[in-house]
Design a protein around this motif. Structure first.
Motif, PDB file in Angstrom:
ATOM      1  N   LEU A 199      10.839   9.598  10.950  1.00 41.56           N
ATOM      2  CA  LEU A 199      10.004   8.673   9.934  1.00 41.56           C
ATOM      3  C   LEU A 199      10.100   9.317   8.435  1.00 41.56           C
ATOM      4  O   LEU A 199      11.421   8.510   7.808  1.00 41.56           O
ATOM      5  N   ARG A 200      10.138  10.097   8.858  1.00 43.93           N
ATOM      6  CA  ARG A 200      10.212  11.103   7.397  1.00 43.93           C
ATOM      7  C   ARG A 200      11.703  11.268   7.073  1.00 43.93           C
ATOM      8  O   ARG A 200      13.018  10.930   5.630  1.00 43.93           O
ATOM      9  N   LYS A 201      12.812  11.937   8.012  1.00 49.44           N
ATOM     10  CA  LYS A 201      13.788  11.718   7.529  1.00 49.44           C
ATOM     11  C   LYS A 201      14.645  10.218   7.774  1.00 49.44           C
ATOM     12  O   LYS A 201      15.906   9.748   6.660  1.00 49.44           O
ATOM     13  N   LYS A 202      14.533   9.061   8.911  1.00 47.11           N
ATOM     14  CA  LYS A 202      14.424   8.395   7.758  1.00 47.11           C
ATOM     15  C   LYS A 202      14.653   7.290   6.732  1.00 47.11           C
ATOM     16  O   LYS A 202      15.083   6.505   5.962  1.00 47.11           O
ATOM     17  N   VAL A 203      13.190   7.800   6.099  1.00 46.97           N
ATOM     18  CA  VAL A 203      13.059   7.566   4.827  1.00 46.97           C
ATOM     19  C   VAL A 203      13.872   7.826   3.651  1.00 46.97           C
ATOM     20  O   VAL A 203      14.195   7.136   2.950  1.00 46.97           O
ATOM     21  N   ARG A 204      13.850   9.336   3.953  1.00 44.84           N
ATOM     22  CA  ARG A 204      14.878  10.071   2.969  1.00 44.84           C
ATOM     23  C   ARG A 204      16.268   9.675   3.173  1.00 44.84           C
ATOM     24  O   ARG A 204      16.869   9.474   2.096  1.00 44.84           O
ATOM     25  N   ALA A 205      16.658   9.332   4.337  1.00 44.48           N
ATOM     26  CA  ALA A 205      17.952   8.804   4.771  1.00 44.48           C
ATOM     27  C   ALA A 205      18.331   7.223   3.643  1.00 44.48           C
ATOM     28  O   ALA A 205      19.233   6.515   3.107  1.00 44.48           O
ATOM     29  N   ALA A 206      17.539   6.678   3.806  1.00 42.36           N
ATOM     30  CA  ALA A 206      16.719   5.608   2.529  1.00 42.36           C
ATOM     31  C   ALA A 206      17.526   5.469   1.260  1.00 42.36           C
ATOM     32  O   ALA A 206      16.945   4.710   0.482  1.00 42.36           O
ATOM     33  N   GLY A 207      16.938   6.860   0.533  1.00 45.00           N
ATOM     34  CA  GLY A 207      16.965   6.610  -0.384  1.00 45.00           C
ATOM     35  C   GLY A 207      15.131   7.307  -1.274  1.00 45.00           C
ATOM     36  O   GLY A 207      16.074   6.863  -2.787  1.00 45.00           O
ATOM     37  N   PHE A 208      14.645   6.921  -0.437  1.00 42.77           N
ATOM     38  CA  PHE A 208      13.300   7.007  -1.011  1.00 42.77           C
ATOM     39  C   PHE A 208      12.824   8.542  -1.436  1.00 42.77           C
ATOM     40  O   PHE A 208      11.798   8.614  -0.059  1.00 42.77           O
ATOM     41  N   ASP A 209      12.978   9.300  -1.876  1.00 40.84           N
ATOM     42  CA  ASP A 209      12.870  11.030  -1.626  1.00 40.84           C
ATOM     43  C   ASP A 209      11.493  10.907  -2.546  1.00 40.84           C
ATOM     44  O   ASP A 209      11.229  12.011  -2.201  1.00 40.84           O
ATOM     45  N   ASP A 210      11.221  10.029  -2.832  1.00 40.93           N
ATOM     46  CA  ASP A 210       9.539  10.424  -4.062  1.00 40.93           C
ATOM     47  C   ASP A 210       8.473   9.676  -2.618  1.00 40.93           C
ATOM     48  O   ASP A 210       7.496   9.397  -3.133  1.00 40.93           O
ATOM     49  N   VAL A 211       9.160   9.287  -1.610  1.00 47.63           N
ATOM     50  CA  VAL A 211       7.232   8.552  -0.477  1.00 47.63           C
ATOM     51  C   VAL A 211       7.282   9.534   0.002  1.00 47.63           C
ATOM     52  O   VAL A 211       7.885  10.429   0.477  1.00 47.63           O
ATOM     53  N   GLU A 212       5.837   9.749   0.190  1.00 51.25           N
ATOM     54  CA  GLU A 212       5.722  10.899   0.968  1.00 51.25           C
ATOM     55  C   GLU A 212       5.305  10.465   2.849  1.00 51.25           C
ATOM     56  O   GLU A 212       4.697   9.440   2.314  1.00 51.25           O
ATOM     57  N   VAL A 213       5.421  10.910   3.498  1.00 49.43           N
ATOM     58  CA  VAL A 213       5.498  10.973   4.620  1.00 49.43           C
ATOM     59  C   VAL A 213       5.140  12.310   5.237  1.00 49.43           C
ATOM     60  O   VAL A 213       4.894  12.882   5.627  1.00 49.43           O
ATOM     61  N   THR A 214       3.251  12.237   6.006  1.00 47.32           N
ATOM     62  CA  THR A 214       2.662  13.023   6.670  1.00 47.32           C
ATOM     63  C   THR A 214       2.410  12.840   7.859  1.00 47.32           C
ATOM     64  O   THR A 214       1.939  11.601   8.395  1.00 47.32           O
ATOM     65  N   ASN A 215       1.316  13.474   8.266  1.00 48.73           N
ATOM     66  CA  ASN A 215       0.635  13.384   9.418  1.00 48.73           C
ATOM     67  C   ASN A 215      -0.839  13.814   9.004  1.00 48.73           C
ATOM     68  O   ASN A 215      -1.382  15.220   8.809  1.00 48.73           O
ATOM     69  N   LYS A 216      -1.526  13.287   9.884  1.00 52.90           N
ATOM     70  CA  LYS A 216      -3.309  14.106   9.976  1.00 52.90           C
ATOM     71  C   LYS A 216      -3.831  13.654  11.252  1.00 52.90           C
ATOM     72  O   LYS A 216      -3.296  11.631  11.727  1.00 52.90           O
ATOM     73  N   ALA A 217      -5.025  13.745  10.971  1.00 52.23           N
ATOM     74  CA  ALA A 217      -5.695  13.343  12.768  1.00 52.23           C
ATOM     75  C   ALA A 217      -6.694  11.858  11.702  1.00 52.23           C
ATOM     76  O   ALA A 217      -6.879  11.466  10.242  1.00 52.23           O
ATOM     77  N   ILE A 218      -7.020  11.017  13.361  1.00 48.53           N
ATOM     78  CA  ILE A 218      -8.150   9.718  11.876  1.00 48.53           C
ATOM     79  C   ILE A 218      -9.422  10.027  11.416  1.00 48.53           C
ATOM     80  O   ILE A 218      -9.750   9.839  10.247  1.00 48.53           O
ATOM     81  N   SER A 219      -9.545  11.084  11.831  1.00 43.88           N
ATOM     82  CA  SER A 219     -10.946  11.656  11.922  1.00 43.88           C
ATOM     83  C   SER A 219     -11.091  12.580  10.195  1.00 43.88           C
ATOM     84  O   SER A 219     -12.214  11.967   9.444  1.00 43.88           O
ATOM     85  N   SER A 220      -9.882  12.479   9.655  1.00 50.03           N
ATOM     86  CA  SER A 220      -9.502  13.134   8.331  1.00 50.03           C
ATOM     87  C   SER A 220      -9.134  11.608   7.201  1.00 50.03           C
ATOM     88  O   SER A 220      -8.708  12.583   5.969  1.00 50.03           O
ATOM     89  N   LEU A 221      -8.581  10.639   7.732  1.00 50.75           N
ATOM     90  CA  LEU A 221      -8.597  10.127   6.844  1.00 50.75           C
ATOM     91  C   LEU A 221      -9.467   8.659   5.658  1.00 50.75           C
ATOM     92  O   LEU A 221     -10.780   9.310   5.885  1.00 50.75           O
ATOM     93  N   ASN A 222      -8.612   8.409   4.453  1.00 49.66           N
ATOM     94  CA  ASN A 222      -9.187   8.111   4.135  1.00 49.66           C
ATOM     95  C   ASN A 222      -8.245   6.709   3.272  1.00 49.66           C
ATOM     96  O   ASN A 222      -7.224   6.602   3.236  1.00 49.66           O
ATOM     97  N   ASP A 223      -9.230   6.550   2.267  1.00 57.93           N
ATOM     98  CA  ASP A 223      -8.602   5.063   2.256  1.00 57.93           C
ATOM     99  C   ASP A 223      -7.307   5.490   1.004  1.00 57.93           C
ATOM    100  O   ASP A 223      -7.479   4.161  -0.105  1.00 57.93           O
ATOM    101  N   GLU A 224      -6.666   5.981   1.128  1.00 60.25           N
ATOM    102  CA  GLU A 224      -5.766   6.548  -0.037  1.00 60.25           C
ATOM    103  C   GLU A 224      -3.510   6.042   0.065  1.00 60.25           C
ATOM    104  O   GLU A 224      -3.433   6.305  -0.366  1.00 60.25           O
ATOM    105  N   TRP A 225      -3.926   5.716   1.468  1.00 60.99           N
ATOM    106  CA  TRP A 225      -2.816   5.925   2.126  1.00 60.99           C
ATOM    107  C   TRP A 225      -2.559   3.415   1.308  1.00 60.99           C
ATOM    108  O   TRP A 225      -3.494   3.170   2.102  1.00 60.99           O
ATOM    109  N   ASP A 226      -0.459   3.610   2.061  1.00 58.84           N
ATOM    110  CA  ASP A 226      -0.011   2.996   1.800  1.00 58.84           C
ATOM    111  C   ASP A 226       0.592   2.141   2.785  1.00 58.84           C
ATOM    112  O   ASP A 226      -0.119   1.315   3.456  1.00 58.84           O
TER     113      ASP A 226
END
Length: 723
Positions: free
Chosen positions: A446-473
């Protein structure tokens, strides 16, 4: 997913201030329990407390001067750069605290010298108090963590293998020391001056009897979610300093008084109409006793003149609090009447009660007047709630109390999907149980898809569910894990996928990003961009996988004698011993696996990890446990089994294994040709895993893997790299 175009005009400064306020709030709010503990200690054990105790009172000063600012620094640094940022942030903040103390000592010594030289008694000298570095921590810690993060990125690709720990430890220590010195001589004088200026300003308002005028700023700011910058950036630090000196502070009551809000809700209960009138009583209970003030904001937004009622109530409450000399011993969060009385100074209960009652009465009378004399329809509370959420930038935690199902489902102007998130999309996370296998693959695609669409400022990363907090869009999970992720990230857009390699939902996410971040762009740009850039080939790969898998047996050729396929019990070759420091060693590659289903496939891939010395047998069991919870089938004939998050202790080093099944095996109903086992320590394996994701999103590369006859070909295709 459906979205509507948002109006951006005039939102820039407001959104920027909201972001600042949110950041400050995120640093302060998790540490409110420590403030409450300090408040209890102060209320009971200082000489003026309920039960004075000199030994316990000795903890009051160190807590307010060191513990609380350093806790905020830890939180602020962690927000920017996790544990590494937290450590560097605390070190740098200690420099600001020490620098402030040194400056105060110098000023006190100079002032005392003047008094003595003039012949005044030393007892007449009044020393300047310490400045408690809450503002310093909120500035220095995130800045220090950000600097550390940027510096790490500069040299992370140039560290020789085996020197990672040495470089990481010493770089953090050296950078932390440098920032401590910078804070000591640079930021400490600025914060001391700022605190002195703010304190003088508040004292001037109090002495002139003008403190109620701050409600002209605070009450409208609350409705438009701009209050956090004022409350946590100014009022809380000043209030804590005042409480440390005087035992209480009225500044804690300027924003938290529930009177103005409950007065407006009671006016709607009596004089409102339709859904607004029906929902107002329940909202009043939540606001007054639960302390969730935002629940009354939609009622004001339905009739904006009611901001005057809130201002009138706020000014009344402040005036009564000042008249009675009331105050709280620490911040009241949330702004519930229960929390307020819980941290009220022992001489302030009557004054606070009268202030809340007076504020509610005045706001009720003004709101009733405006509701009676103005034109009033039935009140679209759902649309008003959605408007509030649009300004807030995410779903309200209490919207369901007003609309029955939240504004997002009410056909409001800012409706999105089930999340209610309405702002631009800046952060996307793929989440899985362990956060190192399937989620890393999906994030790469997805990161490459988002970059190809021209949105270089969008962060795309991965995490374990146990480490998530309510900061993600946006949060992407396999469908079995969506409910777990939603519990931790309730305000995000949640996207469920069957598998992470070629889900059609990726194009929907790219389209959503385009609509939110660039509403004027055509929704098809992302897909076209992906295809042209070669990043959007996941769907094409998925279409060609069945044919490729079916033809794999015919395409595969017999390996040479020195590269003969090995089963799960094959012993490592002597040359493999020299490859122990690689993520994917030749000895961990099998070109003709013997497994027939997912269970035996996990055994085969896991045995190679054990033989490589990367994991123990317990990790293989954890791989089975992970598969029983959620399938690790990725799509495109690929499965990536890995252990649960709890199995991290079974991993000695990062490693991967590669097994090919030319005839294909049944992986829980999915035809699978390739199985890649993963054991990851930190993020060491992610570079190769990203290469795997890109490889399997390209049908030509998948065909090369199917036709490869040697381990060297596999390594060349996957682009193995040293740890």
């Amino acid at each position: 997913m459906t979205t509507t175009t948002e109006t951006k005009s005039g939102a820039g400064p407001r959104v920027a201030l909201q972001k600042v306020g949110t950041s400050l709030s995120n640093m302060v709010m998790p540490n409110i329990p420590a403030l409450i503990a300090w408040g209890i200690l102060t209320a009971f054990f200082i000489p003026e407390g309920w039960t004075p105790n000199e030994p316990l009172a000795a903890a009051v000063g160190p807590m307010i001067h060191y513990l609380l600012p350093l806790l905020i620094a830890n939180t602020g640094g962690r927000m920017v750069y996790e544990a590494r940022g937290a450590v560097v942030g605390v070190i740098a903040t200690m420099g600001v605290i020490a620098g402030s103390d040194w400056l105060i000592d110098q000023e006190n010594a100079a002032e005392l010298g003047k008094w003595l030289a003039a012949g005044n008694a030393e007892s007449a000298f009044e020393a300047l108090p310490q400045v408690h570095m809450f503002i310093g921590a909120m500035i220095m810690a995130p800045l220090a963590a950000w600097i550390m993060k940027k510096l790490d990125r500069l040299w992370q690709d140039h560290i020789p293998a085996g020197f990672e720990m040495l470089v990481n430890m010493f770089s953090a220590g050296i950078v932390g020391f440098a920032l401590l010195v910078a804070g000591f001589f640079g930021l400490a004088p600025l914060v001391n001056g700022l605190m002195s200026l703010l304190a003088s300003g508040v004292a001037g308002l109090v002495n002139a009897g003008l403190l109620p005028l701050v409600s002209l700023l605070i009450e409208p700011a609350k409705v438009f979610f701009l209050n956090n910058a004022i409350n946590h950036g100014v009022l809380t630090p000043l209030g804590i300093s005042q409480a440390a000196t005087d035992g209480k502070s009225v500044l804690f009551l300027l924003e938290s008084n529930p009177g103005p809000g409950v007065g407006i809700l009671l006016a709607y209960t009596v004089f409102g109409r339709g859904a607004a009138r029906a929902s107002a009583p329940g909202a009043a209970i939540i606001q007054f006793f639960g302390g969730i003030h935002e629940i009354y904001f939609p009622y004001v937004l339905m009739k904006p003149i009611l901001i005057l009622a809130a201002i009138g109530g706020g000014m009344t409450g402040v005036a009564i609090n000042v008249a009675f000399g009331t105050g709280l011993i620490s911040a009241a969060a949330p702004g519930s009447i229960i929390a307020i009385f819980g941290v009220a100074a022992r001489d302030s209960y009557l004054g606070i009660a009268l202030a809340v009652l007076g504020a509610a009465t005045v706001s009720f009378l003004l709101a009733a007047l405006f509701l009676k004399i103005g034109k009033q329809d039935d009140g679209d509370i759902a649309a008003a709630t959605a408007k509030m959420e649009q300004m807030k930038g995410k779903k309200s935690s209490v919207a369901g109390a007003l609309t029955g199902a939240g504004a997002a489902g009410a056909g409001a102007a800012a409706a999105t999907d089930d999340s209610g998130h309405t702002g631009p999309i800046r952060k996307i996370v793929f989440a899985c149980d362990a956060g190192m296998g399937s989620s890393a693959m999906g994030a790469t695609v997805l990161r490459k898809k988002v970059r190809a669409a021209g949105f270089d400022d969008v962060e795309v990363t991965n995490k374990a569910i146990s480490s998530l907090n309510d900061e993600w869009d946006v949060v992407v999970t396999q469908k079995e894990l969506t409910d777990r992720a939603r519990q931790r990230t309730g305000s995000a857009v949640h996207v469920s996928v069957d598998q992470f390699m070629n889900s059609p939902r990726y194009d929907e996410v790219v389209e959503l990003v385009g609509q939110r971040n660039d509403p004027d762009a055509t929704t098809g740009a992302g897909a076209d961009g992906d295809t042209g850039a070669g990043a959007g080939t996941a769907a094409a790969a998925g279409a060609g996988t069945a044919a490729g898998t079916g033809a794999a047996t015919a395409a595969a050729t017999t390996p040479s004698a020195d590269e003969s396929p090995r089963g799960r019990h094959a012993a490592p070759r002597p040359e493999d011993e020299t490859a122990k420091d690689t993520i994917l060693a030749p000895s961990s590659i099998v070109l003709d696996g013997t497994a027939t289903d997912s269970a035996s496939g996990i055994d085969e891939a896991g045995a190679l990890l054990v033989a490589a010395g990367a994991v123990d047998e317990g990790y293989v069991k954890a791989m089975h446990d992970r598969e029983a919870t959620v399938s690790t089938f990725m799509g495109n004939g690929l499965a990536i089994p890995h252990g649960t998050n709890e199995a991290k202790s079974s991993i000695t080093r990062s490693a991967m294994s590669f097994v090919r099944y030319p005839g294909g095996i049944d992986w829980n109903g999915n035809p699978t040709t390739f199985v890649i086992g993963i054991a990851g320590v930190g993020n060491e394996h992610l570079t190769l895993l990203q290469k795997v994701a890109m490889t399997f999103s390209d049908p030509a590369q998948v065909t090369r893997l199917e036709n490869a006859t040697t381990t060297d070909e596999i390594l060349e295709i996957l682009g193995d790299e040293k740890e």
